[in-house]
Every structure is written in C-alpha cells, then in structure tokens.
Design a protein around this motif. Structure first.
Motif, short mmCIF file in Angstrom:
data_model
loop_
_atom_site.label_atom_id
_atom_site.label_comp_id
_atom_site.label_asym_id
_atom_site.label_seq_id
_atom_site.Cartn_x
_atom_site.Cartn_y
_atom_site.Cartn_z
N ILE A 106 0.84 -1.21 0.00
CA ILE A 106 0.00 0.00 0.00
C ILE A 106 0.87 1.25 0.00
O ILE A 106 0.66 2.17 -0.80
CB ILE A 106 -0.96 0.00 1.22
N ILE A 107 1.85 1.30 0.88
CA ILE A 107 2.70 2.49 1.01
C ILE A 107 3.60 2.66 -0.21
O ILE A 107 3.84 3.78 -0.67
CB ILE A 107 3.51 2.44 2.31
N SER A 108 4.08 1.55 -0.77
CA SER A 108 4.92 1.61 -1.97
C SER A 108 4.15 2.16 -3.17
O SER A 108 4.73 2.74 -4.08
CB SER A 108 5.47 0.22 -2.31
N ASN A 109 2.84 1.96 -3.18
CA ASN A 109 1.97 2.47 -4.24
C ASN A 109 1.13 3.62 -3.70
O ASN A 109 -0.10 3.66 -3.87
CB ASN A 109 1.08 1.35 -4.77
N PHE A 110 1.78 4.56 -3.03
CA PHE A 110 1.15 5.66 -2.31
C PHE A 110 0.09 6.38 -3.15
O PHE A 110 -1.04 6.56 -2.71
CB PHE A 110 2.23 6.66 -1.87
N GLU A 111 0.46 6.82 -4.35
CA GLU A 111 -0.44 7.65 -5.17
C GLU A 111 -1.74 6.92 -5.49
O GLU A 111 -2.82 7.50 -5.40
CB GLU A 111 0.26 8.09 -6.46
N VAL A 112 -1.66 5.66 -5.86
CA VAL A 112 -2.84 4.87 -6.21
C VAL A 112 -3.77 4.75 -5.01
O VAL A 112 -4.98 5.02 -5.11
CB VAL A 112 -2.44 3.47 -6.71
N PHE A 113 -3.23 4.36 -3.85
CA PHE A 113 -4.07 4.16 -2.67
C PHE A 113 -4.55 5.49 -2.08
O PHE A 113 -5.64 5.55 -1.51
CB PHE A 113 -3.33 3.31 -1.63
N TYR A 114 -3.77 6.55 -2.24
CA TYR A 114 -4.22 7.87 -1.79
C TYR A 114 -5.47 8.28 -2.57
O TYR A 114 -6.44 8.78 -1.98
CB TYR A 114 -3.10 8.91 -1.96
#
Length: 119
Positions: free
Chosen positions: A46-54
């Motif tokens: 989740i954190i590695s794909n910050f923009e998507v999950f944000y």
C-alpha cells in the motif's frame, strides 16, 4: 522527515514519516522480529503504491486503510499493522502507521532509533 513514534490515549503506538522511510522501517520490523505476516506485506504494498491508494482513499472518503490480515495471525497475536493513513500537502507525502495494540511501544521505539542512527 524524521520518523516520529507516538502513543495515542487509546493505547495504540503509531509512527509518522515519509513513505520511503516507513517502508524501510516495516521491512526492518519483518527482518528483526521475524514477522513475515500478510498485514506487513500488504502495508508495504500500500505504502509503496502511495499515489494509487491515496486516490482510492480520497474517492471513497476514507481516512484510513486497513491492510489485509490473516485470521491465524490475529489469534496468535502476530499482527503488526492495524491501519494506515496516507496524507499529502503539496509535494509532501506523509504516512502514519497505526500498530496493533499488542506491539510493544518500547521495542518499536528502540527499532526506530536504530533505523534513524543507520540513516
């Protein structure tokens, strides 16, 4: 940004920092504590794909994301991450990781200090 460890009035320990530092800390927790659990893997994803999950959080009007947890890990008390908050202010990205109540605050603080000294 330096990692900040705090404790909420409800007994939860949380750490705040930028996404890259938080991912490194979670990987250190996995290695140091020997906890290769679904919640840690999912939190790192989740954190590695910050923009998507944000964007997902924003569209669904959610404040927190809960990583996937295996029931067996819950029962055995091995779950590390309770929920994650992703925030943006201009170009600055901040992640807050709220840890499970059973995570030892002092042990986590020791690990964060070790992480900070190695930077």
């Amino acid at each position: 940004m330096v990692l900040r460890v705090s404790k909420s009035p409800f007994g939860y320990t949380y750490v705040e920092g930028n996404p890259e530092e938080i991912v490194t800390l979670l990987e250190l927790i996995r290695d140091e504590w020997g906890r290769d659990t679904d919640d840690l893997d999912d939190a790192i994803r989740i954190i590695s794909n910050f923009e998507v999950f944000y964007e997902i959080m924003r569209k669904k009007f959610k404040e927190y994301i809960s990583p996937r947890k295996r029931e067996a890990d819950l029962i055995r008390g091995l779950v590390v991450v309770d929920k994650i908050k992703l925030m943006k202010s201009g170009d600055t990205r901040v992640v807050t990781v709220i840890f499970d109540k059973r995570v030892n605050h002092d042990e986590l603080e020791r690990l964060v200090k070790k992480f900070s000294n190695s930077q």
